[in-house]
Design a protein around this motif. Sequence first.
Motif, PDB file in Angstrom:
ATOM      1  N   LEU A   1       0.853  -1.180   0.000  1.00 19.77           N
ATOM      2  CA  LEU A   1       0.000   0.000   0.000  1.00 19.77           C
ATOM      3  C   LEU A   1       0.892   1.233   0.000  1.00 19.77           C
ATOM      4  O   LEU A   1       1.868   1.306   0.733  1.00 19.77           O
ATOM      5  N   ARG A   2       0.526   2.216  -0.854  1.00 23.11           N
ATOM      6  CA  ARG A   2       1.300   3.450  -0.977  1.00 23.11           C
ATOM      7  C   ARG A   2       0.602   4.585  -0.222  1.00 23.11           C
ATOM      8  O   ARG A   2      -0.631   4.644  -0.154  1.00 23.11           O
TER       9      ARG A   2
ATOM     10  N   TRP B   1      -2.457   9.409  -6.908  1.00 24.84           N
ATOM     11  CA  TRP B   1      -2.668   8.004  -7.241  1.00 24.84           C
ATOM     12  C   TRP B   1      -2.311   7.041  -6.112  1.00 24.84           C
ATOM     13  O   TRP B   1      -2.372   5.828  -6.297  1.00 24.84           O
TER      14      TRP B   1
ATOM     15  N   ASP C   1      -2.615   4.992  -2.408  1.00 20.40           N
ATOM     16  CA  ASP C   1      -3.743   4.355  -1.714  1.00 20.40           C
ATOM     17  C   ASP C   1      -4.269   5.215  -0.574  1.00 20.40           C
ATOM     18  O   ASP C   1      -5.480   5.252  -0.331  1.00 20.40           O
ATOM     19  N   TRP C   2      -3.353   5.865   0.147  1.00 21.42           N
ATOM     20  CA  TRP C   2      -3.730   6.725   1.267  1.00 21.42           C
ATOM     21  C   TRP C   2      -3.107   8.091   1.027  1.00 21.42           C
ATOM     22  O   TRP C   2      -1.889   8.227   1.038  1.00 21.42           O
TER      23      TRP C   2
ATOM     24  N   HIS D   1      -8.964   7.815   1.032  1.00 20.02           N
ATOM     25  CA  HIS D   1      -8.704   6.432   0.626  1.00 20.02           C
ATOM     26  C   HIS D   1      -9.894   5.959  -0.201  1.00 20.02           C
ATOM     27  O   HIS D   1     -10.939   5.608   0.347  1.00 20.02           O
ATOM     28  N   GLY D   2      -9.762   6.006  -1.507  1.00 17.45           N
ATOM     29  CA  GLY D   2     -10.904   5.681  -2.352  1.00 17.45           C
ATOM     30  C   GLY D   2     -12.048   6.638  -2.096  1.00 17.45           C
ATOM     31  O   GLY D   2     -11.901   7.857  -2.197  1.00 17.45           O
TER      32      GLY D   2
ATOM     33  N   GLY E   1      -3.604   4.858   7.235  1.00 20.07           N
ATOM     34  CA  GLY E   1      -3.623   3.579   6.535  1.00 20.07           C
ATOM     35  C   GLY E   1      -3.351   2.412   7.461  1.00 20.07           C
ATOM     36  O   GLY E   1      -4.025   1.364   7.392  1.00 20.07           O
TER      37      GLY E   1
END
Length: 442
Positions: free
Chosen positions: A237-238, A244, A246-247, A256-257, A281
């Motif tokens: 997870l980035r 772009w 993840d967190w 996050h999304g 995260g």
Amino acid sequence: MARYDRRNALILGAGRSGLAAARVILELHGRAAVADENWKPEALAAFGSEGISCIRAQREHLPDGNFDLVIVSPSIPLTHPWLITARDRGLAIISELELASVYWRGETIAVTGSKGKSSVIKCLTDTLNLAGRPAVTAGNYGIPLCERLLECPDFGAGIIAVTEVSSFQLEHTRTFSPRIAAILNIQPDHLDRHGTMEAYTALKRKIFQAMRPGPSVAAFLPWGLSPLGIPPGVPLLRFGREAWVDWRYTRGTIVHGETKIALSGVFDNPILGQAASLIAGMLAQLGLTPEQIAAGFAAYQPLPHRFQRLGQKRGVTFIDDSKATSLTATQAALKMVGQGVRLIAGGLLKEDDLDFLDEELEDCALKAYLIGQAQDALEAAWRPILPCEKCGDMATAVARAFAEAQPGETILLSPGAASFDQYPGMGARGDDFAKQMANLPD
């Protein structure tokens, strides 16, 4: 996984981690001897009273004995003659962290990196406890994991060990396998010990090497750092500020999304925002809700001497950032404050390039008040950028800065250098800053 029950262990180094490791060996029905070159009387008394053999050893000679395990304190480098001899003898060599991790019965999460690890560890631990998840800090943060192992019931069962891991500790890990592990950042550090950035980075990556796939397991990396060394099957997870990842940190929010987590307090700025995205995260990976994570950020109180707001006098804000022992850290502190800074800097410099923060000095600082051994060098480098005054000591610097400060401005202690020219440590330097502030008229 290796076990270390009933071993005849030689512990190298009589510091806090050495004593903790020796106690664990005794708890495991083994024998423990501790070797050090310079024993302090209080250490001899503490170790000897617990049945631990104390050896005053010479640097060139590893103590003889029927040892089948060597446990190395973080302060002892790979090139030390004791370790060279131990390797030649074929002895098993591990760190205190490795020993403790084998027997810890709770979960372990771990963070390594160059700067900012301790603040991340504290926020993770405080937020977990606030959410009703028992957690303790461990490792390089201050309390060895071996010490936690013995003080927590049932070797830590049901407790999350939030572990700060240094490159020194990673030199001798084998099976250390946290459920969640992260590299916060990589910057030049400890190159006098590790030699090159490549060697230093490779050690940091060892935090992932023994991880195993499983429920909620994850490896966290900032954008741009290669995933080399993360085992197959362990999710990556980035985190960071990039669109772009993840967190992602944005002003006042971690994204996050479709999930958004409110961010307030000291982490809500472009410098610490990356750390906040990692914290969010990791906590989410442990099952905390967005509301619980947001509450942790809101309640967080900074560690002493790490961009710690001490208060105001006559409308002037005082910030103790004595932990900033490099100019890179001072650069970050200036960005966090923004404009209107009266900067107190100086001490024992760790670096030669004094010009790279010219932009931040020009944009943020009104004047530099210089102390310690570095004051001449800093004045020569910074005078073309902003007014500088050589003050020599903290009392003079604080008094001069306050005399010239206007309401709305900030007096920032962010030395950009080590403290040992004038103080026993950075904590004493920060305490002196607070003392001088308290002595100022209201």
